[in-house]
Scaffold this active site. Structure first.
Site, PDB file in Angstrom:
ATOM      1  NE  ARG A   1      52.338  78.449 -70.758  1.00 39.91           N
ATOM      2  CZ  ARG A   1      53.555  78.856 -71.082  1.00 39.91           C
ATOM      3  NH1 ARG A   1      53.945  78.877 -72.333  1.00 39.91           N
ATOM      4  NH2 ARG A   1      54.390  79.266 -70.144  1.00 39.91           N
TER       5      ARG A   1
ATOM      6  CE  LYS B   1      47.715  81.111 -64.454  1.00 38.84           C
ATOM      7  NZ  LYS B   1      48.896  80.527 -65.082  1.00 38.84           N
TER       8      LYS B   1
ATOM      9  NE  ARG C   1      57.573  79.317 -62.379  1.00 38.46           N
ATOM     10  CZ  ARG C   1      56.633  79.326 -63.334  1.00 38.46           C
ATOM     11  NH1 ARG C   1      56.332  80.447 -63.961  1.00 38.46           N
ATOM     12  NH2 ARG C   1      55.977  78.228 -63.641  1.00 38.46           N
TER      13      ARG C   1
HETATM   14  P1  ATP Z   1      53.594  79.582 -66.749  1.00 38.10           P
HETATM   15  O1  ATP Z   1      54.419  80.658 -66.172  1.00 38.10           O
HETATM   16  O2  ATP Z   1      54.390  78.525 -67.411  1.00 38.10           O
HETATM   17  O3  ATP Z   1      52.438  80.067 -67.544  1.00 38.10           O
HETATM   18  P2  ATP Z   1      51.745  78.544 -64.805  1.00 38.10           P
HETATM   19  O4  ATP Z   1      52.108  77.699 -63.623  1.00 38.10           O
HETATM   20  O5  ATP Z   1      51.034  79.820 -64.534  1.00 38.10           O
HETATM   21  O6  ATP Z   1      53.098  78.798 -65.515  1.00 38.10           O
HETATM   22  P3  ATP Z   1      49.648  77.671 -66.696  1.00 38.10           P
HETATM   23  O7  ATP Z   1      49.720  76.497 -67.569  1.00 38.10           O
HETATM   24  O8  ATP Z   1      49.494  79.010 -67.326  1.00 38.10           O
HETATM   25  O9  ATP Z   1      50.941  77.615 -65.795  1.00 38.10           O
HETATM   26  O10 ATP Z   1      48.432  77.459 -65.695  1.00 38.10           O
HETATM   27  C1  ATP Z   1      48.274  76.288 -64.940  1.00 38.10           C
HETATM   28  C2  ATP Z   1      48.603  76.569 -63.491  1.00 38.10           C
HETATM   29  O11 ATP Z   1      47.753  77.592 -62.993  1.00 38.10           O
HETATM   30  C3  ATP Z   1      48.334  75.380 -62.593  1.00 38.10           C
HETATM   31  O12 ATP Z   1      49.463  74.561 -62.525  1.00 38.10           O
HETATM   32  C4  ATP Z   1      48.002  76.016 -61.246  1.00 38.10           C
HETATM   33  O13 ATP Z   1      49.163  76.315 -60.530  1.00 38.10           O
HETATM   34  C5  ATP Z   1      47.368  77.323 -61.639  1.00 38.10           C
HETATM   35  N1  ATP Z   1      45.882  77.276 -61.614  1.00 38.10           N
HETATM   36  C6  ATP Z   1      45.043  76.232 -61.839  1.00 38.10           C
HETATM   37  N2  ATP Z   1      43.762  76.610 -61.788  1.00 38.10           N
HETATM   38  C7  ATP Z   1      43.771  77.935 -61.528  1.00 38.10           C
HETATM   39  C8  ATP Z   1      42.767  78.903 -61.350  1.00 38.10           C
HETATM   40  N3  ATP Z   1      41.467  78.622 -61.464  1.00 38.10           N
HETATM   41  N4  ATP Z   1      43.172  80.170 -61.080  1.00 38.10           N
HETATM   42  C9  ATP Z   1      44.468  80.510 -60.985  1.00 38.10           C
HETATM   43  N5  ATP Z   1      45.467  79.636 -61.150  1.00 38.10           N
HETATM   44  C10 ATP Z   1      45.125  78.365 -61.417  1.00 38.10           C
END
Ligand code: ATP
Length: 317
Positions: free
Chosen positions: A114, A179, A312
């Site tokens: 995002r 994640k 968060r």
């Molecule tokens: P939000 O809570 O806003 O969803 P988020 O940081 O999880 O925050 P996303 O846009 O869902 O944001 O995902 C992008 C983020 O995920 C990246 O900034 C990085 O920190 C993380 N990321 C990037 N590649 C991967 C991956 N292959 N597996 C897990 N996390 C990843």
């Protein structure tokens, strides 16, 4: 280049001569292509004098014929490499490709999260999946859609042996606080009339090392201890998406509200809701019947929705 990789993917030794003969090129051209594979795709290829070349581990590539029935449901495009499967899908919509259709890739060079964040997408390890749907029932068809996709991804992971996964509003899939999958919906057209929505899903499948990921993460392989055939994953995810989206389109998101809340890892937790530079602190009550977040803020229930919001955990949670 994938032709060479197809010859090597069994993880056995192949002589330069045999590879050259199969491809109709010289041994030195084989050598050049191998160097290219290593540099471009980050693969490691062993060279042993007298035996030839061998991939450090066998590769299971994406193959629509192995996706058990999915090809009959949606036309599937599999790319070796692309900037982003969502970007590819949006281009295809622009060129008039008829939805539904599915775009998959072995690797993304600019995989996106995002708000322009990057999704790390190494070659042949994970799933990069963009399903395009045409929506012509107006706004109601879009209600809670990204949360519905989260449920489908979650059930898929469970079916394939990942225990302990759950959801984080609006559309993250986590194991504990790591994640494992990300979801990005992108929309073109008029949401109140006819539009196309791209359901972008990235699942960490066999990835075991990824220094570039700057937050805690895990993969199916790390959780189950076993490698997973991504073709089986595509078939399972396809089935789950079909079932969940059908329910949402026919009955509306409200029939999935309770199931989503049961799987929300942060129910009752103290959180901060971030919207750009502003922050609202509260306790998670759940979601409403359209998928918006319900937070208790200073003792009062408030409802929040929109693609720019991030949750968060608060330290005192
Ligand atoms: P939000 O809570 O806003 O969803 P988020 O940081 O999880 O925050 P996303 O846009 O869902 O944001 O995902 C992008 C983020 O995920 C990246 O900034 C990085 O920190 C993380 N990321 C990037 N590649 C991967 C991956 N292959 N597996 C897990 N996390 C990843």
């Amino acid at each position: 280049m994938l032709t060479l990789l197809n010859l090597l993917k069994d993880g056995r030794f192949h002589s330069g001569q045999d590879l050259g003969a199969a491809l109709g090129i010289s041994r030195s051209a084989v050598w050049k292509q191998l160097q290219h594979l290593e540099a471009e795709l980050g693969l490691s290829i062993h060279k042993v004098r007298g035996r030839g070349y061998q991939l450090s581990a066998p590769l299971m590539l994406l193959d629509p014929l192995k996706m058990a029935g999915m090809k009959a449901v949606w036309p599937i495009t599999v790319l070796d490499t692309t900037d982003s499967t969502n970007a590819e899908a949006l281009r295809a919509i622009g060129l008039g490709q008829e939805a539904p259709f599915l775009v998959l890739a072995e690797r993304q060079t600019s995989g996106r999260g995002r708000r322009g964040r990057k999704w790390v997408s190494p070659f042949a390890e994970n799933l990069y999946f963009s399903l395009v749907l045409r929506i012509d029932g107006g706004m109601r068809q879009l209600e809670g859609l990204s949360l519905v996709v989260g449920l489908a991804v979650l059930q898929t992971l469970r079916k394939l042996g990942v225990t302990g996964a759950g959801l984080k509003w609006p559309n993250d899939v986590l194991v504990g606080n790591k994640k494992i999958a990300g979801i990005l919906l992108e929309l073109v057209g008029d949401p109140a009339d006819v539009c196309h929505v791209v359901l972008g899903i990235g699942v960490n499948v066999n990835m075991q090392v990824a220094e570039e990921v700057d937050q805690q993460w895990t993969s199916m392989r790390l959780e189950t201890g076993k490698s997973c055939d991504r073709n089986i994953l595509v078939a399972e995810l396809g089935e789950q998406l079909l079932a969940y989206i059908q329910r949402q389109q026919i009955d509306g998101f409200s029939v999935l509200q309770a199931e989503w809340e049961e799987n929300h890892l942060w129910q009752e937790r103290s959180v901060s809701l971030i919207a750009g530079v502003s922050q609202i602190d509260g306790v998670v009550l759940g979601i409403d019947n359209q998928g918006a977040l319900r937070l208790k803020v200073n003792g009062v229930e408030k409802v929040f929705s929109g693609g720019e919001l991030s949750l968060r955990l608060r330290d005192d949670s």
